[in-house]
Scaffold this motif. Structure first.
Motif, PDB file in Angstrom:
ATOM      1  N   ALA A 308      34.694  64.195  70.048  1.00 51.84           N
ATOM      2  CA  ALA A 308      33.404  63.742  70.568  1.00 51.84           C
ATOM      3  C   ALA A 308      32.264  64.576  69.971  1.00 51.84           C
ATOM      4  CB  ALA A 308      33.399  63.833  72.089  1.00 51.84           C
ATOM      5  N   ALA A 309      32.505  65.892  69.843  1.00 56.06           N
ATOM      6  CA  ALA A 309      31.475  66.771  69.276  1.00 56.06           C
ATOM      7  C   ALA A 309      31.194  66.406  67.821  1.00 56.06           C
ATOM      8  CB  ALA A 309      31.926  68.229  69.385  1.00 56.06           C
ATOM      9  N   VAL A 310      32.258  66.061  67.087  1.00 62.07           N
ATOM     10  CA  VAL A 310      32.083  65.702  65.689  1.00 62.07           C
ATOM     11  C   VAL A 310      31.338  64.370  65.568  1.00 62.07           C
ATOM     12  CG1 VAL A 310      33.295  65.101  63.547  1.00 62.07           C
ATOM     13  CG2 VAL A 310      34.067  67.048  64.891  1.00 62.07           C
ATOM     14  N   VAL A 311      31.720  63.399  66.407  1.00 60.30           N
ATOM     15  CA  VAL A 311      31.058  62.084  66.352  1.00 60.30           C
ATOM     16  C   VAL A 311      29.555  62.236  66.554  1.00 60.30           C
ATOM     17  CG1 VAL A 311      30.744  59.922  67.631  1.00 60.30           C
ATOM     18  CG2 VAL A 311      33.020  60.657  66.953  1.00 60.30           C
ATOM     19  N   GLU A 312      29.198  63.126  67.452  1.00 59.80           N
ATOM     20  CA  GLU A 312      27.774  63.316  67.726  1.00 59.80           C
ATOM     21  C   GLU A 312      27.014  63.773  66.470  1.00 59.80           C
ATOM     22  OE1 GLU A 312      24.732  65.695  69.807  1.00 59.80           O
ATOM     23  OE2 GLU A 312      26.587  66.050  70.984  1.00 59.80           O
ATOM     24  N   ILE A 313      27.622  64.674  65.707  1.00 58.28           N
ATOM     25  CA  ILE A 313      26.971  65.199  64.499  1.00 58.28           C
ATOM     26  C   ILE A 313      26.999  64.173  63.367  1.00 58.28           C
ATOM     27  CG2 ILE A 313      27.133  66.987  62.705  1.00 58.28           C
ATOM     28  CD1 ILE A 313      28.344  68.757  65.022  1.00 58.28           C
ATOM     29  N   VAL A 314      28.118  63.478  63.298  1.00 63.46           N
ATOM     30  CA  VAL A 314      28.337  62.508  62.229  1.00 63.46           C
ATOM     31  C   VAL A 314      27.261  61.421  62.202  1.00 63.46           C
ATOM     32  CG1 VAL A 314      29.860  60.502  61.973  1.00 63.46           C
ATOM     33  CG2 VAL A 314      30.798  62.801  61.779  1.00 63.46           C
ATOM     34  N   SER A 315      26.740  61.082  63.381  1.00 62.02           N
ATOM     35  CA  SER A 315      25.776  59.983  63.424  1.00 62.02           C
ATOM     36  C   SER A 315      24.358  60.425  63.057  1.00 62.02           C
ATOM     37  CB  SER A 315      25.791  59.368  64.817  1.00 62.02           C
ATOM     38  OG  SER A 315      25.502  60.383  65.747  1.00 62.02           O
ATOM     39  N   ARG A 316      24.163  61.705  62.777  1.00 54.68           N
ATOM     40  CA  ARG A 316      22.800  62.175  62.497  1.00 54.68           C
ATOM     41  C   ARG A 316      22.353  61.994  61.053  1.00 54.68           C
ATOM     42  NH1 ARG A 316      23.202  67.938  65.452  1.00 54.68           N
ATOM     43  NH2 ARG A 316      23.739  67.187  67.517  1.00 54.68           N
ATOM     44  N   GLN A 317      23.297  61.714  60.162  1.00 53.49           N
ATOM     45  CA  GLN A 317      22.942  61.509  58.751  1.00 53.49           C
ATOM     46  C   GLN A 317      23.960  60.555  58.133  1.00 53.49           C
ATOM     47  OE1 GLN A 317      23.968  64.983  59.641  1.00 53.49           O
ATOM     48  NE2 GLN A 317      25.835  63.796  59.676  1.00 53.49           N
ATOM     49  N   GLN A 318      23.749  60.192  56.903  1.00 49.91           N
ATOM     50  CA  GLN A 318      24.744  59.371  56.221  1.00 49.91           C
ATOM     51  C   GLN A 318      26.025  60.193  56.094  1.00 49.91           C
ATOM     52  OE1 GLN A 318      24.224  58.497  52.047  1.00 49.91           O
ATOM     53  NE2 GLN A 318      24.960  56.407  52.316  1.00 49.91           N
ATOM     54  N   THR A 319      27.121  59.632  56.568  1.00 47.75           N
ATOM     55  CA  THR A 319      28.398  60.331  56.522  1.00 47.75           C
ATOM     56  C   THR A 319      29.418  59.429  55.846  1.00 47.75           C
ATOM     57  OG1 THR A 319      27.895  61.508  58.571  1.00 47.75           O
ATOM     58  CG2 THR A 319      30.212  61.379  57.954  1.00 47.75           C
ATOM     59  N   ILE A 320      30.203  59.993  54.960  1.00 47.91           N
ATOM     60  CA  ILE A 320      31.265  59.217  54.312  1.00 47.91           C
ATOM     61  C   ILE A 320      32.574  59.916  54.612  1.00 47.91           C
ATOM     62  CG2 ILE A 320      32.114  58.275  52.117  1.00 47.91           C
ATOM     63  CD1 ILE A 320      29.187  58.150  51.228  1.00 47.91           C
ATOM     64  N   MET A 321      33.480  59.163  55.204  1.00 49.63           N
ATOM     65  CA  MET A 321      34.688  59.773  55.754  1.00 49.63           C
ATOM     66  C   MET A 321      35.940  59.068  55.251  1.00 49.63           C
ATOM     67  SD  MET A 321      35.635  59.719  59.749  1.00 49.63           S
ATOM     68  CE  MET A 321      34.204  60.648  60.195  1.00 49.63           C
ATOM     69  N   ALA A 322      36.950  59.850  54.904  1.00 47.77           N
ATOM     70  CA  ALA A 322      38.204  59.258  54.439  1.00 47.77           C
ATOM     71  C   ALA A 322      39.265  59.390  55.515  1.00 47.77           C
ATOM     72  CB  ALA A 322      38.674  59.970  53.176  1.00 47.77           C
ATOM     73  N   THR A 323      40.073  58.342  55.670  1.00 51.23           N
ATOM     74  CA  THR A 323      41.145  58.388  56.665  1.00 51.23           C
ATOM     75  C   THR A 323      42.285  57.443  56.284  1.00 51.23           C
ATOM     76  OG1 THR A 323      41.621  58.200  59.037  1.00 51.23           O
ATOM     77  CG2 THR A 323      40.082  56.591  58.125  1.00 51.23           C
ATOM     78  N   VAL A 324      43.496  57.770  56.739  1.00 52.52           N
ATOM     79  CA  VAL A 324      44.622  56.858  56.480  1.00 52.52           C
ATOM     80  C   VAL A 324      44.782  55.838  57.607  1.00 52.52           C
ATOM     81  CG1 VAL A 324      46.023  58.274  54.940  1.00 52.52           C
ATOM     82  CG2 VAL A 324      46.228  58.572  57.391  1.00 52.52           C
ATOM     83  N   GLU A 325      44.218  56.135  58.769  1.00 47.72           N
ATOM     84  CA  GLU A 325      44.337  55.181  59.880  1.00 47.72           C
ATOM     85  C   GLU A 325      43.108  55.265  60.771  1.00 47.72           C
ATOM     86  OE1 GLU A 325      47.885  56.555  61.790  1.00 47.72           O
ATOM     87  OE2 GLU A 325      46.904  58.359  62.538  1.00 47.72           O
ATOM     88  N   LEU A 326      42.872  54.181  61.517  1.00 49.48           N
ATOM     89  CA  LEU A 326      41.672  54.139  62.356  1.00 49.48           C
ATOM     90  C   LEU A 326      41.951  54.629  63.777  1.00 49.48           C
ATOM     91  CD1 LEU A 326      40.224  50.691  61.182  1.00 49.48           C
ATOM     92  CD2 LEU A 326      39.524  52.974  60.460  1.00 49.48           C
ATOM     93  N   GLU A 327      43.233  54.813  64.097  1.00 46.12           N
ATOM     94  CA  GLU A 327      43.619  55.147  65.485  1.00 46.12           C
ATOM     95  C   GLU A 327      42.913  56.375  66.053  1.00 46.12           C
ATOM     96  OE1 GLU A 327      46.311  53.905  63.404  1.00 46.12           O
ATOM     97  OE2 GLU A 327      45.678  52.113  64.483  1.00 46.12           O
ATOM     98  N   ASN A 328      42.747  57.413  65.209  1.00 49.48           N
ATOM     99  CA  ASN A 328      42.174  58.662  65.721  1.00 49.48           C
ATOM    100  C   ASN A 328      40.654  58.664  65.788  1.00 49.48           C
ATOM    101  OD1 ASN A 328      44.581  60.118  66.021  1.00 49.48           O
ATOM    102  ND2 ASN A 328      44.717  60.337  63.794  1.00 49.48           N
ATOM    103  N   ILE A 329      40.048  57.618  65.288  1.00 46.58           N
ATOM    104  CA  ILE A 329      38.584  57.634  65.181  1.00 46.58           C
ATOM    105  C   ILE A 329      37.951  57.050  66.444  1.00 46.58           C
ATOM    106  CG2 ILE A 329      36.618  56.803  63.819  1.00 46.58           C
ATOM    107  CD1 ILE A 329      38.418  56.869  61.404  1.00 46.58           C
ATOM    108  N   PRO A 330      37.074  57.797  67.080  1.00 48.20           N
ATOM    109  CA  PRO A 330      36.453  57.307  68.312  1.00 48.20           C
ATOM    110  C   PRO A 330      35.749  55.960  68.107  1.00 48.20           C
ATOM    111  CG  PRO A 330      35.989  59.634  68.009  1.00 48.20           C
ATOM    112  CD  PRO A 330      36.653  59.165  66.758  1.00 48.20           C
ATOM    113  N   GLN A 331      35.881  55.077  69.115  1.00 48.10           N
ATOM    114  CA  GLN A 331      35.336  53.725  69.032  1.00 48.10           C
ATOM    115  C   GLN A 331      33.845  53.716  68.699  1.00 48.10           C
ATOM    116  OE1 GLN A 331      37.435  51.086  69.154  1.00 48.10           O
ATOM    117  NE2 GLN A 331      35.660  49.866  68.517  1.00 48.10           N
TER     118      GLN A 331
END
Ligand code: ATP
Ligand code: MG
Length: 350
Positions: A308-331
């Motif tokens: 949750a803490a990371v999601v809050e920061i991630v939305s403050r600027q353009q963020t490009i993120m790599a992942t193998v699955e979507l399960e762990n990513i907050p809705q």
């Protein structure tokens, strides 16, 4: 700052790629070894002209090819647009050329056009690895936002080479000790600029506590005339300058524990992420605008509160993120981001 467009030719496993980005964050989704980290590395390379994972830059050129190009279109909040290009060539020797708005520039002047912060799991070496790695992270963070620091660092490195050369000549009886005076004075002068910036930077990271109470404690190798006098015999014997910012370090601590020796894997990883996110805030404050954030596989080992803490920061600027699955990513983040599917160096689902 926004990366609007990225074009790759022969970069790692990409033959040709042209990709448009927008204001939103982007999730690069794909199986192992399809090229997610390579794409993040390309963006980091466009930003810094340095690879995020190898010192051997020629490895960035696609196997079997003799050149590679990374090109990007950057836009600022005020729609000021910047065109960056890096060409690498392998014709016998490796060569790199950079241009900004289609004008050639010196590679040493390139850094700072398009600030970026990158987190990837291998950065954990920053906590557990050699001091040179920690200095590398310090320098890249500071030099991107502080032209004064970048200049002092370049000069310091040159003066250090010269001073060591004189030390060697003294050892061989070819120079007198007073020939060191000039280089020593310059080294101390540039060294002060470097250390005070490093001290201020680490202090500022310590005041940012989004992920826990990590402390980054500066272990300065102070360089002064008095201290150099103590080292002079040894310096001549080894023909090397033994103190100064090139010997600086910092420890990563939690409470009384040095996490390099007494940290769990999760703590070390979290401390690395905390360092990167705090760096992002420091760079944003210094620049008055937010750098782009590149995250490689960040959510997989985080618990819900840290996510949750990371999601809050991630939305403050353009963020490009790599992942193998979507399960762990907050809705919440999934709803606001654009998802790109990568298959073997090709982007699907645009
Ligand atoms: P993971 O989920 O395992 O982290 P990834 O999608 O991040 O995978 P990358 O690290 O981007 O994968 O690597 C993708 C592929 O690129 C690898 O199979 C690697 O062998 C290949 N590769 C790396 N460098 C080059 C190069 N110079 N030329 C051609 N292929 C390369
Ligand atoms: Mg990867």
């Amino acid at each position: 700052m926004i990366l609007k467009q990225l074009k790759l030719t022969n970069f790692r496993n990409y033959s040709n790629l042209s990709l448009d980005f927008d204001q939103r964050s982007t999730i690069l989704l794909g199986n192992n070894a399809v090229g997610k980290s390579n794409l993040l590395e390309a963006i980091y390379f466009l930003s810094t002209s340095k690879s995020s994972r190898t010192a051997l830059e020629l490895e960035l050129i696609k196997k079997g090819e003799t050149f590679a190009t990374v090109e990007g279109q950057i836009e600022d909040d005020s729609h000021f647009s910047l065109q960056l290009q890096i060409n690498m060539q392998l014709l016998g020797e490796y060569r790199k050329k950079v241009s900004v708005n289609r004008l050639s520039r010196r590679v040493v002047d390139y850094l700072g056009n398009f600030p970026a912060v990158m987190f990837s799991p291998v950065d954990i070496n920053m906590v557990i690895g050699a001091p040179s790695l920690r200095r590398w992270h310090l320098d890249l963070s500071l030099a991107q936002v502080d032209a004064h620091y970048k200049k002092a660092l370049t000069l310091y490195e040159q003066y250090l080479v010269n001073r060591n050369r004189v030390l060697k000549r003294i050892r061989e009886g070819l120079s007198r000790a007073d020939e060191l005076t000039f280089w020593t004075g310059e080294l101390i002068k540039q060294g002060e600029i470097i250390s005070s910036a490093r001290a201020a930077f680490l202090e500022s990271l310590n005041s940012f506590q989004a992920l826990g109470n990590f402390r980054f404690a500066y272990q300065q190798s102070l360089i002064t005339q008095e201290r150099l006098r103590e080292y002079s015999t040894r310096e001549i014997a080894v023909a090397s300058t033994l103190i100064g910012p090139h010997r600086d370090d910092f420890t990563v601590e939690m409470g009384e524990r040095n996490l390099a020796h007494f940290g769990s894997r999760g703590e070390q990883r979290m401390a690395t992420l905390a360092f990167k996110l705090a760096t992002l805030e420091y760079m944003s404050l210094t620049l008055g605008k937010r750098p782009i954030l590149l995250l490689d596989d960040v959510f997989s080992e985080l618990d819900a509160s840290h996510r949750a803490a990371v999601v809050e920061i991630v939305s403050r600027q353009q963020t490009i993120m790599a992942t193998v699955e979507l399960e762990n990513i907050p809705q919440e983040f999934l709803d606001s981001a654009r998802i790109l599917k990568i298959e073997d160096g090709v982007i699907k689902g645009l």
